[in-house]
Design a protein around this motif. Structure first.
Motif, mmCIF file in Angstrom:
data_model
loop_
_atom_site.group_PDB
_atom_site.id
_atom_site.type_symbol
_atom_site.label_atom_id
_atom_site.label_comp_id
_atom_site.label_asym_id
_atom_site.label_seq_id
_atom_site.Cartn_x
_atom_site.Cartn_y
_atom_site.Cartn_z
ATOM 1 N N LEU A 67 13.072 2.557 4.445
ATOM 2 C CA LEU A 67 12.649 3.905 4.791
ATOM 3 C C LEU A 67 11.224 4.118 4.299
ATOM 4 N N VAL A 68 10.350 4.499 5.216
ATOM 5 C CA VAL A 68 8.947 4.780 4.918
ATOM 6 C C VAL A 68 8.756 6.298 4.992
ATOM 7 N N HIS A 69 8.327 6.880 3.884
ATOM 8 C CA HIS A 69 8.183 8.336 3.816
ATOM 9 C C HIS A 69 6.742 8.755 4.114
ATOM 10 N N GLY A 79 0.790 -1.227 0.000
ATOM 11 C CA GLY A 79 0.000 0.000 0.000
ATOM 12 C C GLY A 79 0.820 1.274 0.000
ATOM 13 N N LEU A 80 2.101 1.185 0.322
ATOM 14 C CA LEU A 80 2.933 2.381 0.401
ATOM 15 C C LEU A 80 3.360 2.904 -0.958
ATOM 16 N N GLY A 81 3.523 2.007 -1.917
ATOM 17 C CA GLY A 81 3.955 2.423 -3.242
ATOM 18 C C GLY A 81 5.293 3.133 -3.208
ATOM 19 N N ALA A 82 5.349 4.322 -3.808
ATOM 20 C CA ALA A 82 6.601 5.064 -3.922
ATOM 21 C C ALA A 82 7.068 5.633 -2.595
ATOM 22 N N ALA A 83 6.246 5.573 -1.567
ATOM 23 C CA ALA A 83 6.644 6.078 -0.248
ATOM 24 C C ALA A 83 7.567 5.113 0.486
ATOM 25 N N PHE A 84 7.869 3.972 -0.139
ATOM 26 C CA PHE A 84 8.699 2.950 0.511
ATOM 27 C C PHE A 84 10.002 2.772 -0.254
ATOM 28 N N GLU A 85 11.124 2.919 0.456
ATOM 29 C CA GLU A 85 12.448 2.622 -0.093
ATOM 30 C C GLU A 85 13.001 1.412 0.659
ATOM 31 N N GLU A 86 13.507 0.441 -0.077
ATOM 32 C CA GLU A 86 13.888 -0.846 0.506
ATOM 33 C C GLU A 86 15.386 -1.092 0.398
#
Length: 272
Positions: A59-61, A38-45
C-alpha cells in the motif's frame, strides 16, 4: 476452401516482438525498488489478505488524507511476477491524492483462473477495509482480465465494496480466454472450455451499469487490439459507460509507463 490455421502462440508472444524486452523485468524490479526507498513511511509492505505466501498486497499512501483507493493488478499471463515489480507505477495516482494498493495473487499452475479471480476479490476487499472512499481499479494484461472480472455479474466482491467502484481500467487486457485453449501456455494455465468461457469478461454480463475504459497500445500484437475492441463492443450493449482507447506508438510494455505521470491521459483514465 480450407481455413487458415492461426498460430495462437505467436499471437500472444509479446516479448518476441519487442527488441530488448528480455531486460525489462530487471529494469522494472530496479525502478520499483528505487521508488520504494523514496517513499519512506508512506509505504506499507506485505499486508495479508488471505492464506498463502502470495496473498499479500503493498500500500502506497499519498500526502495527506487519501481521496480513495486505487488498485493496480500486474500482468504476466497469470504465471509470473508479483507486486514487487510495479511499485513505481503507483506514482501518478499517488501524486493525485490516491492510496494505491498493489496485490500479488496465486499463479498457475498452483491456482486456476477462477481461484485467482476469487483471490483478487479478497485482496481488493482487504485494501478497501483500510482506505475509505471510492475505489478505482486498473490492471495490465492478465491484470486487466482480473480487474474486469470484478465488475462482472458474478463478481466475488461483496456488494458494499462493489458499490464503491467508480471505474475500471483494463490496459492491454485479455477478455476472451477461449483462444488460450489453443496455446502451449495452457499446459500451465489448465483452462478447459467451460472455465475459459466462465472467466471471460467479454462473455459475461456486467454487474449493474459498468464504467469501463479499455486501453491498448496501437503497436501491440494484433490479438491484444482485437481483445480490446471485442471487450468494448460486447459491453457497449449494456447500459453504462464504455470507452476504448488505442494509444498510438505504444507497445505492450511501454503502454503502462504513463502511470508514473500524474497528468498522463492513462493516469487520468485511472483516477481522473
Amino acid at each position: 476452401m480450407a481455413g487458415m490455421q492461426r498460430d495462437w502462440d505467436e499471437a500472444y508472444a509479446n516479448m518476441a516482438h519487442v527488441p530488448g524486452s528480455e531486460a525489462l523485468p530487471d529494469a522494472w524490479a530496479a525502478a520499483a525498488a528505487g521508488y520504494r526507498v523514496g517513499l519512506g513511511a508512506a509505504f506499507e509492505e506485505a499486508l495479508e489478505y488471505g492464506d498463502g505466501p502470495r496473498a499479500t498486497f503493498d500500500l502506497v499512501h499519498p500526502e495527506g488524507a487519501a481521496r480513495g483507493l486505487a488498485v493496480f493488478v500486474h500482468g504476466g499471463y497469470w504465471m509470473k511476477f508479483d507486486r514487487s515489480f510495479w511499485t513505481h507505477l503507483a506514482e501518478g495516482a499517488r501524486a493525485r491524492g490516491w492510496a494505491v494498493a498493489l496485490p500479488s495473487y496465486p499463479l498457475a499452475p498452483d491456482a486456476t483462473l477462477a481461484e485467482m479471480t476469487r483471490a483478487m476479490g479478497a485482496a481488493i476487499e482487504a485494501a478497501a477495509a483500510r482506505i475509505s472512499g471510492p475505489v478505482r481499479l486498473a490492471g495490465h494484461s492478465a491484470g486487466g482480465h482480473l480487474v474486469t472480472r470484478m465488475i462482472c455479474a458474478d463478481t466475488p466482491l461483496a456488494t458494499p465494496v462493489r458499490d464503491r467502484i467508480e471505474h475500471v481500467l483494463s490496459i492491454s487486457g485479455l477478455h476472451d480466454l477461449r483462444p488460450l485453449l489453443k496455446t502451449q501456455m495452457n499446459a500451465t494455465l489448465q483452462l478447459d472450455p467451460a472455465m475459459a468461457r466462465a472467466e471471460s469478461p467479454a462473455l459475461c454480463a456486467p454487474f449493474g451499469q459498468p464504467d469501463l475504459s479499455v486501453w491498448v497500445g496501437a503497436a501491440e500484437r494484433p490479438e491484444f487490439i482485437r481483445q480490446a475492441r471485442l471487450m468494448a463492443l460486447m459491453w457497449e450493449g449494456f447500459d453504462g459507460r464504455v470507452r476504448l482507447e488505442i494509444e498510438p506508438g505504444q507497445n505492450h510494455f511501454t503502454v503502462i509507463e504513463a502511470l508514473r505521470q500524474p497528468q498522463a491521459p492513462l493516469t487520468c483514465a485511472f483516477v481522473g
